[in-house]
Design a protein around this motif. Structure first.
Motif, mmCIF file in Angstrom:
data_model
loop_
_atom_site.group_PDB
_atom_site.id
_atom_site.type_symbol
_atom_site.label_atom_id
_atom_site.label_comp_id
_atom_site.label_asym_id
_atom_site.label_seq_id
_atom_site.Cartn_x
_atom_site.Cartn_y
_atom_site.Cartn_z
ATOM 1 N N SER A 1 31.899 69.298 70.088
ATOM 2 C CA SER A 1 31.054 70.193 69.131
ATOM 3 C C SER A 1 29.646 70.926 70.116
ATOM 4 O O SER A 1 28.880 71.352 69.577
ATOM 5 C CB SER A 1 30.345 69.526 67.965
ATOM 6 N N GLY A 2 29.836 70.365 71.399
ATOM 7 C CA GLY A 2 28.896 70.791 72.155
ATOM 8 C C GLY A 2 27.557 70.011 72.237
ATOM 9 O O GLY A 2 26.408 70.593 72.583
ATOM 10 N N THR A 3 27.676 68.794 71.820
ATOM 11 C CA THR A 3 26.336 67.922 71.822
ATOM 12 C C THR A 3 26.760 66.565 72.875
ATOM 13 O O THR A 3 26.822 65.581 72.434
ATOM 14 C CB THR A 3 25.724 67.577 70.649
ATOM 15 N N PRO A 4 26.845 66.739 74.232
ATOM 16 C CA PRO A 4 27.317 65.813 75.283
ATOM 17 C C PRO A 4 26.063 64.788 74.971
ATOM 18 O O PRO A 4 26.685 63.567 75.225
ATOM 19 C CB PRO A 4 27.339 66.435 76.350
ATOM 20 N N ASP A 5 24.922 64.965 75.049
ATOM 21 C CA ASP A 5 24.048 63.991 75.065
ATOM 22 C C ASP A 5 24.117 62.992 73.991
ATOM 23 O O ASP A 5 23.692 61.708 74.097
ATOM 24 C CB ASP A 5 22.496 64.521 74.942
ATOM 25 N N MET A 6 24.557 63.467 72.887
ATOM 26 C CA MET A 6 24.843 62.621 71.637
ATOM 27 C C MET A 6 26.001 61.816 71.866
ATOM 28 O O MET A 6 25.978 60.545 71.545
ATOM 29 C CB MET A 6 25.028 63.501 70.424
ATOM 30 N N ALA A 7 26.861 62.366 72.600
ATOM 31 C CA ALA A 7 28.316 61.743 72.679
ATOM 32 C C ALA A 7 28.117 60.466 73.733
ATOM 33 O O ALA A 7 28.325 59.243 73.476
ATOM 34 C CB ALA A 7 29.205 62.412 73.446
ATOM 35 N N LEU A 8 27.401 60.595 74.710
ATOM 36 C CA LEU A 8 26.974 59.396 75.768
ATOM 37 C C LEU A 8 26.136 58.351 74.871
ATOM 38 O O LEU A 8 26.137 57.122 75.320
ATOM 39 C CB LEU A 8 26.533 60.183 76.964
ATOM 40 N N GLY A 9 25.024 58.991 74.338
ATOM 41 C CA GLY A 9 24.102 58.168 73.752
ATOM 42 C C GLY A 9 24.560 57.279 72.753
ATOM 43 O O GLY A 9 24.400 56.282 72.521
ATOM 44 N N ASN A 10 25.856 57.777 71.863
ATOM 45 C CA ASN A 10 26.410 56.954 71.014
ATOM 46 C C ASN A 10 27.076 55.727 71.630
ATOM 47 O O ASN A 10 26.878 54.661 71.219
ATOM 48 C CB ASN A 10 27.386 57.900 70.348
ATOM 49 N N VAL A 11 27.587 55.882 72.905
ATOM 50 C CA VAL A 11 28.383 54.629 73.617
ATOM 51 C C VAL A 11 27.456 53.838 73.948
ATOM 52 O O VAL A 11 27.358 52.717 73.627
ATOM 53 C CB VAL A 11 29.263 55.420 74.731
ATOM 54 N N VAL A 12 26.338 54.289 74.738
ATOM 55 C CA VAL A 12 25.400 53.457 75.397
ATOM 56 C C VAL A 12 24.452 52.660 74.246
ATOM 57 O O VAL A 12 24.332 51.537 74.297
ATOM 58 C CB VAL A 12 24.344 54.357 76.400
ATOM 59 N N GLY A 13 24.056 53.628 73.271
ATOM 60 C CA GLY A 13 23.393 52.938 72.186
ATOM 61 C C GLY A 13 23.876 52.044 71.324
ATOM 62 O O GLY A 13 23.721 50.755 71.067
ATOM 63 N N SER A 14 25.498 52.121 71.110
ATOM 64 C CA SER A 14 26.263 51.121 70.427
ATOM 65 C C SER A 14 26.395 49.863 71.390
ATOM 66 O O SER A 14 26.308 48.943 70.668
ATOM 67 C CB SER A 14 27.736 51.835 70.247
ATOM 68 N N ASN A 15 26.494 49.982 72.577
ATOM 69 C CA ASN A 15 26.605 48.831 73.428
ATOM 70 C C ASN A 15 25.271 48.033 73.566
ATOM 71 O O ASN A 15 25.318 46.823 73.176
ATOM 72 C CB ASN A 15 26.788 48.978 74.751
ATOM 73 N N ILE A 16 24.040 48.583 73.061
ATOM 74 C CA ILE A 16 22.807 48.277 73.092
ATOM 75 C C ILE A 16 22.733 47.418 71.968
ATOM 76 O O ILE A 16 22.103 46.133 71.704
ATOM 77 C CB ILE A 16 21.680 49.058 73.317
ATOM 78 N N ALA A 17 23.102 47.919 70.760
ATOM 79 C CA ALA A 17 23.129 47.505 69.607
ATOM 80 C C ALA A 17 24.013 46.364 69.445
ATOM 81 O O ALA A 17 23.504 45.386 68.628
ATOM 82 C CB ALA A 17 23.547 48.734 68.312
ATOM 83 N N ASN A 18 24.970 46.373 70.001
ATOM 84 C CA ASN A 18 25.917 45.290 69.743
ATOM 85 C C ASN A 18 25.563 43.983 70.358
ATOM 86 O O ASN A 18 25.718 43.159 69.616
ATOM 87 C CB ASN A 18 27.326 45.597 70.790
ATOM 88 N N VAL A 19 24.796 44.024 71.397
ATOM 89 C CA VAL A 19 24.265 42.753 72.150
ATOM 90 C C VAL A 19 22.840 42.557 71.200
ATOM 91 O O VAL A 19 22.638 41.366 70.867
ATOM 92 C CB VAL A 19 24.000 42.880 73.388
ATOM 93 N N GLY A 20 22.029 43.514 71.350
ATOM 94 C CA GLY A 20 20.583 43.160 70.848
ATOM 95 C C GLY A 20 20.485 43.011 69.359
ATOM 96 O O GLY A 20 19.800 42.087 69.195
ATOM 97 N N LEU A 21 21.194 43.758 68.632
ATOM 98 C CA LEU A 21 21.054 43.762 67.055
ATOM 99 C C LEU A 21 22.240 42.686 66.469
ATOM 100 O O LEU A 21 21.913 41.688 65.841
ATOM 101 C CB LEU A 21 21.228 45.103 66.549
ATOM 102 N N ILE A 22 23.370 43.158 66.874
ATOM 103 C CA ILE A 22 24.526 42.200 66.327
ATOM 104 C C ILE A 22 24.563 40.874 66.644
ATOM 105 O O ILE A 22 24.563 39.903 65.874
ATOM 106 C CB ILE A 22 25.686 42.992 66.481
ATOM 107 N N LEU A 23 24.686 40.664 68.107
ATOM 108 C CA LEU A 23 24.474 39.326 68.385
ATOM 109 C C LEU A 23 23.267 38.292 67.955
ATOM 110 O O LEU A 23 23.352 37.304 67.674
ATOM 111 C CB LEU A 23 24.566 39.341 69.943
ATOM 112 N N GLY A 24 22.173 39.254 68.113
ATOM 113 C CA GLY A 24 20.897 38.408 67.638
ATOM 114 C C GLY A 24 20.970 38.087 66.191
ATOM 115 O O GLY A 24 20.526 36.981 65.922
ATOM 116 N N LEU A 25 21.416 38.958 65.394
ATOM 117 C CA LEU A 25 21.311 38.797 64.120
ATOM 118 C C LEU A 25 22.674 37.386 63.761
ATOM 119 O O LEU A 25 22.147 36.643 62.908
ATOM 120 C CB LEU A 25 21.606 39.966 63.062
#
Length: 304
Positions: free
Chosen positions: A55-79
């Motif tokens: 849909s022409g929003t590549p910043d959102m595409a890469l941000g989704n992957v990087v942000g998900s990996n950060i959330a997986n460790v910081g938020l999910i492992l933490g909780l």
């Protein structure tokens, strides 16, 4: 509310049936977490990243992957560590966590100048090699067979076909629940005038990470800590190798290197923090969980 309900029931179905699959194939829940669960809970990220790229929003595409990996460790492992301490074997600390860190480091040179189809093909080839390696390790390790037999004696057996169907249904419920939340969160963020990059790193990343959060919290309450760690480590590896690899194969992904580099460094930092916190004891307790949660909160605050 419907999305949250779907995530809960989907996570419950997936955890129960993934454990049954592990027993039926003589694999540990950890290996199933690294492969089946990781792929299933990463499917929302794949859908969202492909959609964002096309849909022409590549910043959102890469941000989704990087942000998900950060959330997986910081938020999910933490909780999850706050719910129940996550203990694992030394191989996780000496092999799997360093591999997650290595794949995170790999993304740094790959994004320079954008992710081409050739680079996408290389990432996807590495994914196939990783999955084959994990399945081979799980099926040839005598400890895996012993653990599967012990768990089979402790828990009620579920036929393999029924377990496979249950896992697929669990994944479908997780995807549907995540989609319901992502749609609303993204629309809300856009209405508030937040940038594509920040939407991808926060709203979209958190929404697509909710399957991992739901399945991890449910697994932790049932003391399946190996399934939690395997799912998170496998999901982070899948997100980079499978999702960015497949997305780049479909359509090369342009990257704003200047803004992406800082976020990738944060992702690498969280992967390194998980390794350091578990290195000595092969365990992530409540204090370590609080450290990861505080770091994730601070990072999210700086984004906004």
């Amino acid at each position: 509310m419907i999305g949250i309900a779907l995530l809960y029931f989907g996570g419950e179905r997936l955890v129960t049936n993934a454990s049954a699959l592990a027993r039926s194939f003589g694999l540990t829940p950890y290996v199933v977490g690294l492969t089946v669960v990781a792929f299933g809970t990463s499917s929302p990220e794949l859908a969202a990243t492909l959609s964002s790229s096309l849909s022409g929003t590549p910043d959102m595409a890469l941000g989704n992957v990087v942000g998900s990996n950060i959330a997986n460790v910081g938020l999910i492992l933490g909780l999850t560590a706050l719910v129940y301490p996550l203990a694992t074997g030394r191989s996780t600390v000496t092999r799997e966590l360093p591999l997650m860190l290595a794949v995170s480091l790999l993304l740094w040179p790959v994004v320079q100048g954008g992710i081409s189809r050739v680079e996408g093909a290389v990432l996807f080839a590495l994914l196939i090699a990783y999955v084959m390696w994990q399945l081979k390790l799980g099926s040839t390790d005598p400890a895996a067979v012993e653990e599967a037999e012990r768990e089979a004696a402790e828990e009620e057996a579920i036929p393999t076909g029924q377990a496979l169907l249950g896992a697929v249904i669990g994944i479908a419920l997780l995807v549907a629940g995540a989609q319901a939340l992502v749609t609303g969160a993204t629309a809300l963020a856009q209405a508030l005038g937040i940038s594509e990059r920040v939407i991808g790193l926060t709203m979209l990343a958190l929404g697509t990470s909710l399957p991992e959060l739901a399945s991890s919290l449910i697994a932790a309450t049932r003391r399946h800590t190996e399934l939690v760690l395997g799912g998170i480590i496998g999901s982070n590896i899948f997100n980079i190798l499978a999702i960015l690899g497949l997305t780049a194969l479909v359509q090369p992904l342009p990257v704003d290197v200047q803004s992406a580099q800082g976020d990738i460094l944060v992702m690498i930092g969280f992967a390194a923090a998980a390794l350091l916190l578990m290195w000595r004891t092969a365990r992530l307790g409540k204090l370590g969980g609080l450290v990861l949660l505080a770091a994730y909160g601070a990072y999210t605050y700086t984004l906004f």
